[in-house]
Write an enzyme that holds these catalytic residues in place. Structure first.
Site, PDB file in Angstrom:
ATOM      1  N   LYS A  54     -36.806  -8.823   3.952  1.00  0.00           N
ATOM      2  CA  LYS A  54     -36.121  -7.676   3.332  1.00  0.00           C
ATOM      3  C   LYS A  54     -36.738  -6.361   3.822  1.00  0.00           C
ATOM      4  O   LYS A  54     -36.017  -5.391   4.111  1.00  0.00           O
ATOM      5  CB  LYS A  54     -36.191  -7.794   1.803  1.00  0.00           C
ATOM      6  CG  LYS A  54     -35.320  -8.942   1.297  1.00  0.00           C
ATOM      7  CD  LYS A  54     -35.613  -9.383  -0.133  1.00  0.00           C
ATOM      8  CE  LYS A  54     -34.809 -10.646  -0.438  1.00  0.00           C
ATOM      9  NZ  LYS A  54     -35.100 -11.244  -1.739  1.00  0.00           N
ATOM     10  N   GLN A  98     -39.279  -9.980  -6.564  1.00  0.00           N
ATOM     11  CA  GLN A  98     -39.008 -11.290  -5.978  1.00  0.00           C
ATOM     12  C   GLN A  98     -39.231 -12.387  -7.022  1.00  0.00           C
ATOM     13  O   GLN A  98     -40.306 -12.488  -7.615  1.00  0.00           O
ATOM     14  CB  GLN A  98     -39.907 -11.509  -4.746  1.00  0.00           C
ATOM     15  CG  GLN A  98     -39.565 -12.756  -3.947  1.00  0.00           C
ATOM     16  CD  GLN A  98     -38.182 -12.711  -3.320  1.00  0.00           C
ATOM     17  OE1 GLN A  98     -37.754 -11.701  -2.786  1.00  0.00           O
ATOM     18  NE2 GLN A  98     -37.460 -13.821  -3.391  1.00  0.00           N
ATOM     19  N   ASP A 121     -30.635  -5.906  -7.135  1.00  0.00           N
ATOM     20  CA  ASP A 121     -30.404  -7.349  -7.176  1.00  0.00           C
ATOM     21  C   ASP A 121     -29.264  -7.681  -8.136  1.00  0.00           C
ATOM     22  O   ASP A 121     -28.748  -8.798  -8.122  1.00  0.00           O
ATOM     23  CB  ASP A 121     -31.680  -8.076  -7.641  1.00  0.00           C
ATOM     24  CG  ASP A 121     -32.298  -8.902  -6.524  1.00  0.00           C
ATOM     25  OD1 ASP A 121     -31.603  -9.147  -5.516  1.00  0.00           O
ATOM     26  OD2 ASP A 121     -33.463  -9.316  -6.680  1.00  0.00           O
TER      27      ASP A 121
END
Ligand code: NAP
Length: 292
Positions: A54, A98, A121
């Site tokens: 990412k 994460q 997200d």
């Protein structure tokens, strides 16, 4: 092979190219460089790999990334403090924590703390709630399901009115994928570990999204001829011909399914690259929202 292959790698590259152009345009117009903060708790090798991919994508597309590796034994209080700091930092447009987090941390509370305008997200309860409600739009759609729908549209698959079956009901893939399909006017059935006669349910599907994490569980004979099959699964299968001793396969038996389906995504090279591409699109969108 009867199925048309949906090339996730190429479609993801197209999304990335578009994002890169828009980032360059906004910087040329004197606006800020979009910035993504990544929070990595502990040293899980898979999580560290995803985060570094990412970060690399941000660099490739002209965005900034701010990496925050924290020890696996960080307290809930300290992690929440970090999220609040990132919420307040104007250089940070998107925040990515994460997952999964170590067991001692309350994931729900952490995700809830992320400012909705920075929730790239799309996992915050507010974004998911908006996804579930008629007439409301989330600010951000979770990246993997967003990528699945994007692939279907790019392949020209008719979603409206289709019978769609989603295998899996997780917060990050199955459930938001089902909600998105409903928004696109599909008739949706969600299957999970307690579903009876799953093969019979799958046989009704014009569109199948498989996200169960079970190696090649979906057999060719389960697939309705001509169906569009999106395989989210990423499972390692022992393979002595590979240097690392395994290869990545999906939740669908690709060799069988490709002889029956109308469209199919490969693993790897299908949904996987889309997840990061959609994260980049969401990060750009976050910067645009915060301009306003
Ligand atoms: P998860 O949280 O483990 O959820 C799995 C879901 O599948 C659950 O809803 C579970 O049902 C259901 N399930 C498990 N075994 C089943 C069975 N035998 N029959 C029917 N349903 C079954 O997994 P996830 O995070 O959603 O991930 C799913 C897969 O997608 C994994 O292979 C993962 O690696 C992959 N993935 C790929 C990407 C990507 O970018 N390509 C991103 C995320 C995930 P219950 O709810 O009843 O337990």
């Amino acid at each position: 092979m009867t199925a048309q292959l949906i090339d996730g790698q190429a479609i993801a590259q197209k999304v990335r190219d578009e994002v890169k152009v828009k980032v360059a345009e906004r910087i040329a117009a004197g606006k800020s460089q979009p910035g993504l903060a990544t929070v990595l708790v502990g040293e899980r090798v898979d999580s560290a790999t995803y985060v570094s991919m990412k970060q690399k994508a941000c660099a490739d597309l002209g965005m900034t990334s701010f990496h925050h590796p924290v020890p696996a034994d960080i307290s809930q209080e300290d992690l929440e403090k970090l999220i609040k700091e990132l919420n307040a930092d104007p250089k940070v447009n998107g925040i990515l924590v994460q997952l999964p987090l170590p067991d001692h941390l309350d994931e729900e509370r952490v995700l809830q703390l992320i400012s909705i305008e920075k929730d790239v997200d799309g996992f915050s309860p507010i974004n998911i709630g908006r996804l579930a409600q008629k007439g409301r739009e989330p600010l951000f759609v979770p990246c993997t399901p967003y990528g699945c729908i994007y692939l279907l549209k790019e392949a020209g698959v008719q979603i409206s009115g289709a019978n769609a079956v989603v295998l899996g009901r997780s917060n990050i893939v199955g459930m938001p994928a089902a909600l998105l399909l409903v928004k696109e006017n599909a008739t949706v059935t969600v299957c999970h570990s307690r579903t009876k006669n799953i093969a019979d349910v799958v046989r009704q599907a014009d569109i199948l999204i498989a996200a169960i994490g079970r190696t090649e569980m979906v057999r060719g004979e389960w697939i309705k001829p001509g169906a569009a099959v999106i395989d989210v699964g990423m499972n390692s299968k022992p393979d002595a011909t590979k240097k690392r001793g395994y290869r990545l396969v999906g939740d669908v038996n690709f060799d069988e399914a490709k002889e029956v389906a109308g469209f199919i995504t490969p693993v790897p090279g299908g949904v996987g690259p889309m997840t990061i591409a959609m994260l980049m699109a969401n990060t750009l969108r976050a910067a645009e929202i915060q301009d306003e």
